[in-house]
Design a protein around this motif. Sequence first.
Motif, PDB file in Angstrom:
ATOM      1  N   THR A 205      55.145  53.323  17.481  1.00 52.89           N
ATOM      2  CA  THR A 205      55.615  53.160  18.923  1.00 52.89           C
ATOM      3  C   THR A 205      55.406  54.606  19.373  1.00 52.89           C
ATOM      4  OG1 THR A 205      57.653  53.105  17.906  1.00 52.89           O
ATOM      5  CG2 THR A 205      56.798  50.993  18.901  1.00 52.89           C
ATOM      6  N   PHE A 206      55.537  55.624  18.652  1.00 52.87           N
ATOM      7  CA  PHE A 206      55.510  56.863  18.929  1.00 52.87           C
ATOM      8  C   PHE A 206      54.277  57.371  18.916  1.00 52.87           C
ATOM      9  CE2 PHE A 206      59.738  56.493  16.440  1.00 52.87           C
ATOM     10  CZ  PHE A 206      60.413  56.547  17.168  1.00 52.87           C
ATOM     11  N   ILE A 207      53.402  56.807  18.206  1.00 55.41           N
ATOM     12  CA  ILE A 207      51.846  57.376  18.422  1.00 55.41           C
ATOM     13  C   ILE A 207      51.092  56.898  19.548  1.00 55.41           C
ATOM     14  CG2 ILE A 207      49.682  57.491  16.982  1.00 55.41           C
ATOM     15  CD1 ILE A 207      52.195  58.878  15.770  1.00 55.41           C
ATOM     16  N   ARG A 208      51.575  55.614  19.964  1.00 58.99           N
ATOM     17  CA  ARG A 208      50.938  54.718  21.026  1.00 58.99           C
ATOM     18  C   ARG A 208      50.687  55.849  22.253  1.00 58.99           C
ATOM     19  NH1 ARG A 208      54.223  49.884  21.788  1.00 58.99           N
ATOM     20  NH2 ARG A 208      55.633  51.491  23.106  1.00 58.99           N
ATOM     21  N   ASP A 209      51.659  56.404  22.900  1.00 61.07           N
ATOM     22  CA  ASP A 209      51.577  57.256  24.125  1.00 61.07           C
ATOM     23  C   ASP A 209      51.704  58.584  23.640  1.00 61.07           C
ATOM     24  OD1 ASP A 209      51.615  54.664  25.451  1.00 61.07           O
ATOM     25  OD2 ASP A 209      53.844  54.771  25.364  1.00 61.07           O
ATOM     26  N   GLU A 214      55.882  62.855  26.735  1.00 64.22           N
ATOM     27  CA  GLU A 214      56.463  64.112  26.175  1.00 64.22           C
ATOM     28  C   GLU A 214      57.470  64.013  25.288  1.00 64.22           C
ATOM     29  OE1 GLU A 214      57.639  67.446  28.631  1.00 64.22           O
ATOM     30  OE2 GLU A 214      55.716  67.163  30.155  1.00 64.22           O
ATOM     31  N   ASP A 215      58.165  63.063  25.428  1.00 65.74           N
ATOM     32  CA  ASP A 215      59.342  62.528  24.489  1.00 65.74           C
ATOM     33  C   ASP A 215      58.819  62.118  23.029  1.00 65.74           C
ATOM     34  OD1 ASP A 215      61.201  63.361  26.345  1.00 65.74           O
ATOM     35  OD2 ASP A 215      61.419  61.206  27.084  1.00 65.74           O
ATOM     36  N   ASP A 216      57.820  61.390  23.306  1.00 61.07           N
ATOM     37  CA  ASP A 216      56.959  60.661  22.038  1.00 61.07           C
ATOM     38  C   ASP A 216      56.408  61.948  21.278  1.00 61.07           C
ATOM     39  OD1 ASP A 216      57.823  58.356  22.755  1.00 61.07           O
ATOM     40  OD2 ASP A 216      56.049  57.419  23.178  1.00 61.07           O
ATOM     41  N   THR A 241      43.105  55.767  18.708  1.00 62.91           N
ATOM     42  CA  THR A 241      41.903  56.538  19.120  1.00 62.91           C
ATOM     43  C   THR A 241      41.572  58.011  18.453  1.00 62.91           C
ATOM     44  OG1 THR A 241      43.466  57.765  20.790  1.00 62.91           O
ATOM     45  CG2 THR A 241      42.715  55.663  21.419  1.00 62.91           C
ATOM     46  N   VAL A 242      40.231  58.392  18.790  1.00 59.95           N
ATOM     47  CA  VAL A 242      40.255  59.705  17.961  1.00 59.95           C
ATOM     48  C   VAL A 242      40.823  60.649  18.891  1.00 59.95           C
ATOM     49  CG1 VAL A 242      38.286  60.124  19.840  1.00 59.95           C
ATOM     50  CG2 VAL A 242      38.284  61.351  17.711  1.00 59.95           C
ATOM     51  N   GLU A 243      41.552  60.498  20.081  1.00 58.59           N
ATOM     52  CA  GLU A 243      42.361  61.774  20.571  1.00 58.59           C
ATOM     53  C   GLU A 243      43.596  61.692  20.126  1.00 58.59           C
ATOM     54  OE1 GLU A 243      40.568  59.230  22.330  1.00 58.59           O
ATOM     55  OE2 GLU A 243      39.074  60.330  23.481  1.00 58.59           O
TER      56      GLU A 243
END
Length: 278
Positions: A205-209, A214-216, A241-243
């Motif tokens: 859930t932290f990687i998703r966004d 900014e918080d994640d 994703t690669v990004e």
Amino acid sequence: HSKEVAGGSYHFYDEKIGKRTIQNVKYENALYRALERDEFTLYYQPQIDYCNNRLFGVEALIRWNHPEEGLVPPDIFIPLAEQTGLIVPIGEWVLREAVFQLEKWHDLGFTDLIMAVNLSAAQFEQGNLHRSVKQVLAETGIRPDHLHLELTENQIMRNTDLAISTMNKLKELGVQLDIDDFGTGYSSLSYLQRFPISTLKIDRTFIRDILHDEDDRALTDTIITMAKNMGLEVIAEGVETVEQADHLVSRNCTLMQGYYFSPPIPARKLESDFLTNK
Ligand code: C2E
Ligand code: MG
Ligand code: MG
Ligand code: MG
């Protein structure tokens, strides 16, 4: 009028619970027979070191091939298995199946590969775990540090004294202990230091966004820095994703797992897609 609404919503709620209970009973009966009917299977999700694009490990994830319903995801039946106590024999099966599979892959020449196995709360708190782990390691000859056992923060915070003593016993066998879904549960830094763990797995859930929130991003940075400072490995879960992967590398986290590399796949597919160059 408001009474009607309340009654209506109560009725709806009740019906929902009722349905869910029927569904659970149905699954529960089937779950009892699933082991002897050989309906469980393990999928394996690659764990990649993005620096050299190397497969360093796999996580075993259980699947239930229900005769009528098809594949039932673990989020549905694991909680049910927990409630009924069936999780203990199921977890035992997972442990043995995963370590025997690892032995086959080591025999193919992939002798560095590690296997990560999820433990349920009941399995972790049950007195026999240490013996089961010891036994399957002896039967296969797998070096203990090639086996990683995954626990969540909540599992170890339920009864910290018991957790520490159980973890120490497992650690004495030489196996590695990883904290799964890290960041979502309740655990304090002071406690974390007392647990004999080797790896933190950052919850997906932290990687998703991570690119936009900014918080994640800050939280992920903190976990990575903290892990490094404590001498722990850190794995990012749910990299799609690669990004995201590139961002994580720029923050010093190179170990990753996620759909970008591969979803969980059957053993055969892991062999054909990842274990071919030896
Ligand atoms: P987990 O241990 O955190 O496993 C990771 C879950 O995230 C897996 O779901 C995996 O398929 C999913 N995942 C991996 N990469 C991505 C991604 O890039 N994006 C998204 N959206 N999801 C991704 P799965 O296999 O459905 O398992 C769910 C949970 O069920 C596991 O979470 C674990 O807590 C539990 N579980 C699975 N197998 C076992 C088992 O053998 N024993 C026990 N006790 N629990 C298990
Ligand atoms: Mg896991
Ligand atoms: Mg996880
Ligand atoms: Mg989990």
